[in-house]
Each structure stands twice: as structure tokens, then as C-alpha cells.
Design an enzyme around this catalytic site. Structure first.
Site, PDB file in Angstrom:
ATOM      1  N   HIS A 189      -4.234  17.549 133.423  1.00 55.84           N
ATOM      2  CA  HIS A 189      -5.550  16.909 133.286  1.00 55.84           C
ATOM      3  C   HIS A 189      -5.737  16.410 131.848  1.00 55.84           C
ATOM      4  CE1 HIS A 189     -10.022  16.681 133.865  1.00 55.84           C
ATOM      5  NE2 HIS A 189      -9.994  16.934 132.566  1.00 55.84           N
ATOM      6  N   GLU A 190      -5.421  17.254 130.878  1.00 53.82           N
ATOM      7  CA  GLU A 190      -5.620  16.875 129.473  1.00 53.82           C
ATOM      8  C   GLU A 190      -4.681  15.738 129.073  1.00 53.82           C
ATOM      9  OE1 GLU A 190      -8.153  17.882 127.889  1.00 53.82           O
ATOM     10  OE2 GLU A 190      -8.697  19.335 129.407  1.00 53.82           O
TER      11      GLU A 190
ATOM     12  N   HIS B 103      -5.941  12.392 130.210  1.00 50.36           N
ATOM     13  CA  HIS B 103      -6.955  11.766 129.346  1.00 50.36           C
ATOM     14  C   HIS B 103      -6.283  10.893 128.280  1.00 50.36           C
ATOM     15  CE1 HIS B 103     -10.759  13.345 130.650  1.00 50.36           C
ATOM     16  NE2 HIS B 103     -10.434  14.614 130.472  1.00 50.36           N
TER      17      HIS B 103
ATOM     18  N   GLU C 191     -13.398  12.090 133.884  1.00 45.90           N
ATOM     19  CA  GLU C 191     -13.012  13.415 134.388  1.00 45.90           C
ATOM     20  C   GLU C 191     -12.301  13.304 135.720  1.00 45.90           C
ATOM     21  OE1 GLU C 191     -13.080  16.439 132.819  1.00 45.90           O
ATOM     22  OE2 GLU C 191     -13.353  14.860 131.338  1.00 45.90           O
TER      23      GLU C 191
HETATM   24 ZN   LIG Z   1     -11.345  16.332 131.039  1.00 45.62          ZN
END
Ligand SMILES: [Zn+2]
Length: 303
Positions: free
Chosen positions: A168-169, A172, A231
Site C-alpha cells: 500500500h505504501e 502511494h 487511499e
Molecule cells: Zn495510504
């Protein structure tokens, strides 16, 4: 454009009785023209999803900015950085697998959905540190510098779930969300200055109301919706990265459930900007079949 403090006094003196308290529309029209130009000339396609995004800076600039921030954070954590032992080894291994899977996952998804710009993989400079801390958190800065706080390990409970967090990170960073946020902030700043000039003849109370309305409009009109969009996009791409790196994507569900349970007084970034953990879990479930396909295509072992 004249700085608005002096300009407003000047025009008041010149206009004498004509202190109408109105809006200077020409300022707004000029600003709108410039903002439109800025928007059109900096709009590009995001990788993986093909979403149109506003990004002014390059990945190289991301790397430079990220490195600066990374050094600051790490020097603030001096003494808490864990370099040896099982944990940093495991974290480095997960990061390496996720990053290595990136181009393969991207190519595979492109085959099936045909969208998304090509990620300039060679421009990112990946690195990961482990920070001893009670915080259940992890981050990846623009350009690729990551950290995992040990407080997240008991929440993750296993490598597959930790891979979901780190995926997830990393997503980004790949999707340039930091750079996009910077472009949005610039738009807001330009808009705010223009509105300040345009309303400088109004009486202070009215001007304050107009400025507050513009601030709220920027926040609720695009800042918050974009942060939710970011997100969700990071959840999607992170899930695919974890699956493509041969981690079990299903572990992401339990992870976000446990995250919800341990929100606490310092919620990690991925909790604080998302409206609802339930929506997130529903989304992940709806993407799970695709994630399994990615895992089946890129991993030798059978599941
Ligand atoms: Zn995030």
C-alpha cells in the site's frame, strides 16, 4: 499582479467615494485563466489505473524531496533504528520482493485493462529502514524511501499482512500521490492569493466569509475526495503488488480488520484519511479474484 496590501489602499485613495466593497472580477478571471492553463499543462495519466492526475514535478524531484525528508525523519529517530536481526532482514526481503514484482504486475494488468502510463521504474530509489517504536505505522516517501515501525508487527502478525501494508505504501509512491498533493496545494495557494486580491476592497467581515468559503471549498471539493481516492488506489495497487510478489493477498482483509480494532489515539496515515474500514474491506474483497489471478500468473507454486 500587485501585492494586495498596498494595492487595496492605493485604489481606495484613487477611487475616493467608490469604495463599493465589491469583488474585483478581473483578478478572478485572470486567476481562473492561469489555473486552467496550469491544470491542462500538468495533467497526466497515472500508472496502473490510468486516472488523470495533476502532477508538476518529476520522479527525480520526488526522489530529492523524499531523501531530504527521509534524512530528517531518520535523524530524529537516531537510536531507534534497527539494522540487524530478523526483523530488518524480513522487512528488506518483503520490500525487495514487492519492488521487483512492480514492473511484472504493471505489465500484466496493462494486458488485461489496457490503461495506465508506464512507471519510470529506474528513476525510483528504494530503501527501507526499521524503526523501533510503539506506533503501528509504515510509510513510503515520494521517490521510494520507506520505513516500518515495529509497532505494526503485532498488528500485521504475518509476512503476508506486512506485505499488504508495505505494498500500500509503495503504491502511494509509484502513483505519485505526494506530487499530486503538492500540485493541489499550489492550486489552492494561487486561488487563495487571487481571492485575497479580488476581495481586498470588501469590508473585512465579508472578505473573511468569502475566504473561509473558498478554503472549505478546496478542502471538501477536492482535497478530501482526492485523499480518499488515493487511499483506495493505493489499496488496489498494493494488493496487486503483494499478490504479484507471491504473498497471500487474502491476508490484507484480516490486517485492515485488526487495524480498525487498534486505531487508538494515533491512527496511522492509512486509517486517518479513509472514511470507513468497511468500505476498504469491501473493495479489497471485490479485487481479490483479480489479485489471485496475478498471483497465479507470476508465482510458480500452486495455491
Ligand atoms: Zn495510504
Amino acid at each position: 499582479m500587485t501585492p494586495y496590501g498596498s494595492n487595496s489602499n492605493e485604489s481606495r485613495m484613487m477611487a475616493g467615494t467608490r469604495r463599493s466593497g465589491g469583488m474585483r472580477w478581473w483578478v478572478l478571471i485572470l486567476a481562473a485563466g492561469y489555473l486552467g492553463y496550469y491544470y491542462l499543462s500538468n495533467r497526466q495519466e497515472a500508472s496502473f489505473t490510468g486516472r488523470k492526475q495533476l502532477v508538476e514535478t518529476t520522479v527525480e524531484q520526488d526522489v530529492a524531496l523524499g531523501l531530504q525528508a527521509y534524512r530528517d525523519i531518520l535523524s530524529g529517530e537516531r537510536g531507534n533504528i534497527v539494522t540487524e536481526g530478523e526483523t530488518p532482514e524480513m522487512v528488506r526481503d518483503i520490500a525487495q520482493r514487492l519492488v521487483a514484482a512492480g514492473p511484472k504486475v504493471e505489465a500484466l494488468l496493462k494486458q488485461s485493462n489496457g490503461v495506465g502510463a508506464d512507471t519510470p521504474w529506474d528513476q525510483f530509489e528504494w530503501a527501507v529502514s526499521v524503526i523501533e517504536s510503539d506506533q503501528a505505522n509504515a510509510f513510503c516517501l515520494p521517490g521510494g524511501k520507506m520505513a516500518v515501525y515495529t509497532g505494526i508487527l503485532p498488528v500485521a502478525q504475518n509476512q503476508d499482512a506486512l506485505a499488504a501494508v508495505m505494498g500500500h505504501e509503495i503504491a502511494h509512491a509509484i502513483l505519485r500521490h505526494g506530487a499530486e498533493r503538492m500540485a493541489h496545494q499550489k492550486l489552492t495557494q494561487i486561488g487563495t492569493v487571487a481571492a485575497g486580491v479580488a476581495t481586498s476592497d470588501m469590508d473585512p467581515q465579508r472578505q473573511q466569509m468569502v475566504m473561509a468559503a473558498i478554503g472549505a471549498g478546496a478542502k471538501f471539493g477536492y482535497m478530501l475526495p482526492f485523499s480518499r481516492e488515493h487511499e483506495s488506489e493505493a489499496d488496489y495497487v498494493g494488493l496487486m503488488l503483494a499478490a504479484g510478489a507471491c504473498f497471500d493477498p487474502n491476508e490484507s482483509i484480516g490486517l485492515w480488520e485488526r487495524m480498525g480494532a487498534t486505531g487508538g489515539q494515533r491512527p496511522p496515515e492509512f486509517m486517518s484519511t479513509h472514511p470507513s474500514g468497511e468500505t476498504r474491506i469491501q473493495n479489497l474483497q471485490s479485487w481479490m479474484a483479480d489479485a489471485e489471478k496475478v498471483r497465479a500468473a507470476l508465482c510458480e507454486q500452486t495455491f
